[in-house]
Scaffold this motif. Sequence first.
Motif, PDB file in Angstrom:
ATOM      1  N   GLN A  48       0.830  -1.211   0.000  1.00  0.00           N
ATOM      2  CA  GLN A  48       0.000   0.000   0.000  1.00  0.00           C
ATOM      3  C   GLN A  48       0.862   1.258   0.000  1.00  0.00           C
ATOM      4  OE1 GLN A  48      -3.037  -1.405   3.245  1.00  0.00           O
ATOM      5  NE2 GLN A  48      -3.915   0.359   2.214  1.00  0.00           N
ATOM      6  N   ILE A  49       1.936   1.228   0.754  1.00  0.00           N
ATOM      7  CA  ILE A  49       2.825   2.388   0.821  1.00  0.00           C
ATOM      8  C   ILE A  49       3.524   2.621  -0.505  1.00  0.00           C
ATOM      9  CG2 ILE A  49       4.959   3.266   1.865  1.00  0.00           C
ATOM     10  CD1 ILE A  49       4.048   1.892   4.492  1.00  0.00           C
ATOM     11  N   THR A  50       4.076   1.554  -1.080  1.00  0.00           N
ATOM     12  CA  THR A  50       4.822   1.716  -2.334  1.00  0.00           C
ATOM     13  C   THR A  50       3.890   2.056  -3.500  1.00  0.00           C
ATOM     14  OG1 THR A  50       4.771  -0.699  -2.645  1.00  0.00           O
ATOM     15  CG2 THR A  50       6.714   0.226  -1.589  1.00  0.00           C
ATOM     16  N   ALA A  51       2.679   1.528  -3.463  1.00  0.00           N
ATOM     17  CA  ALA A  51       1.712   1.848  -4.526  1.00  0.00           C
ATOM     18  C   ALA A  51       1.360   3.322  -4.527  1.00  0.00           C
ATOM     19  CB  ALA A  51       0.447   1.006  -4.354  1.00  0.00           C
ATOM     20  N   ALA A  52       1.448   3.944  -3.362  1.00  0.00           N
ATOM     21  CA  ALA A  52       1.146   5.374  -3.245  1.00  0.00           C
ATOM     22  C   ALA A  52       2.386   6.242  -3.464  1.00  0.00           C
ATOM     23  CB  ALA A  52       0.549   5.667  -1.871  1.00  0.00           C
ATOM     24  N   GLY A  54       5.412   5.796  -1.864  1.00  0.00           N
ATOM     25  CA  GLY A  54       6.286   5.886  -0.702  1.00  0.00           C
ATOM     26  C   GLY A  54       7.374   4.825  -0.699  1.00  0.00           C
ATOM     27  N   ARG A  55       8.247   4.914   0.301  1.00  0.00           N
ATOM     28  CA  ARG A  55       9.332   3.935   0.466  1.00  0.00           C
ATOM     29  C   ARG A  55       9.070   3.129   1.727  1.00  0.00           C
ATOM     30  NH1 ARG A  55      14.518   6.567   1.554  1.00  0.00           N
ATOM     31  NH2 ARG A  55      15.461   4.543   1.124  1.00  0.00           N
ATOM     32  N   ALA A  56       9.148   1.807   1.604  1.00  0.00           N
ATOM     33  CA  ALA A  56       8.922   0.950   2.768  1.00  0.00           C
ATOM     34  C   ALA A  56       9.568  -0.397   2.543  1.00  0.00           C
ATOM     35  CB  ALA A  56       7.427   0.768   3.031  1.00  0.00           C
ATOM     36  N   ILE A  57       9.962  -1.021   3.641  1.00  0.00           N
ATOM     37  CA  ILE A  57      10.446  -2.389   3.590  1.00  0.00           C
ATOM     38  C   ILE A  57       9.785  -3.186   4.710  1.00  0.00           C
ATOM     39  CG2 ILE A  57      12.674  -1.845   2.545  1.00  0.00           C
ATOM     40  CD1 ILE A  57      13.948  -2.172   5.341  1.00  0.00           C
ATOM     41  N   ALA A  58       9.634  -4.475   4.480  1.00  0.00           N
ATOM     42  CA  ALA A  58       9.114  -5.384   5.496  1.00  0.00           C
ATOM     43  C   ALA A  58      10.288  -6.024   6.221  1.00  0.00           C
ATOM     44  CB  ALA A  58       8.249  -6.452   4.851  1.00  0.00           C
ATOM     45  N   VAL A  59      10.195  -6.087   7.539  1.00  0.00           N
ATOM     46  CA  VAL A  59      11.277  -6.663   8.335  1.00  0.00           C
ATOM     47  C   VAL A  59      10.662  -7.603   9.373  1.00  0.00           C
ATOM     48  CG1 VAL A  59      13.292  -6.187   9.761  1.00  0.00           C
ATOM     49  CG2 VAL A  59      12.582  -4.515   8.050  1.00  0.00           C
TER      50      VAL A  59
END
Length: 252
Positions: A48-52, A54-59
């Motif tokens: 959802q973040i990257t589709a908008a 933004g930058r995000a990673i799952a950890v």
Amino acid sequence: MTTTPRTAIVTGAARGIGAATALRLAADGHAVAVIDLDEEACAATVDQITAAGGRAIAVGVDVSQADQVEAGVARIADELGAPTILVNNAGIIRDNLLFKMTQDDWDAVMNVHLRGAFLMTKAVQAHMTAEKFGRIVNLSSTSALGNRGQANYSAAKAGMQGFTKTLAIELGKFGVTANAIAPGFIQTDMTAATAERVGVSFEDFLAHAAKAIPVQRVGQPEDIAATVSFLTSDEAGFVSGQVIYVAGGPKD
């Protein structure tokens, strides 16, 4: 509201309050590390973040395990930049009346809430003090005031408040603020589990809860995320050591 783009960490961010907070911080312009016990469970929030844009990673991190916390924070710093916003949201419930509560029920809740917040904060504060900027938000609860069937959870959430105030005293001179948010009744999977435990439908549970709240509705994860957004902003630099009850009305 003035917000300088930074790197934020949100624990327990696969769903509920954590997911809403991660999305809000990303919308505020921050890069976000989405932490949860199961890395794959974080995918929906990250997507959802990257589709908008933004930058995000799952950890994937068990916040109660020091080695996992240290490795996770090191990876975040390497991939997203030094983390200077930390939201300690990860939590579990193991509700029961005291005479039925097992030692494992007690330890599990303490380990995730208190030990987890301690380990995460200790790992991240080094980046904050080096950057001379930091925002720590710990999730407490109105249950900190006492709640039947939650001796473990209530004690942990009260502990989060003392932990928060001590962080504010110790870290303030480094440009780091620490605050706690104590949500009231929030519509999440966790409150749905409570309804199931007490044997009522979730719809009836929500309706009954809303009647007891002055604003006549239950809270949503986005209500908490909005408060986190303010507390992590540049303009909140003179707010520290506070416990903010986001509960639709006053709490004693």
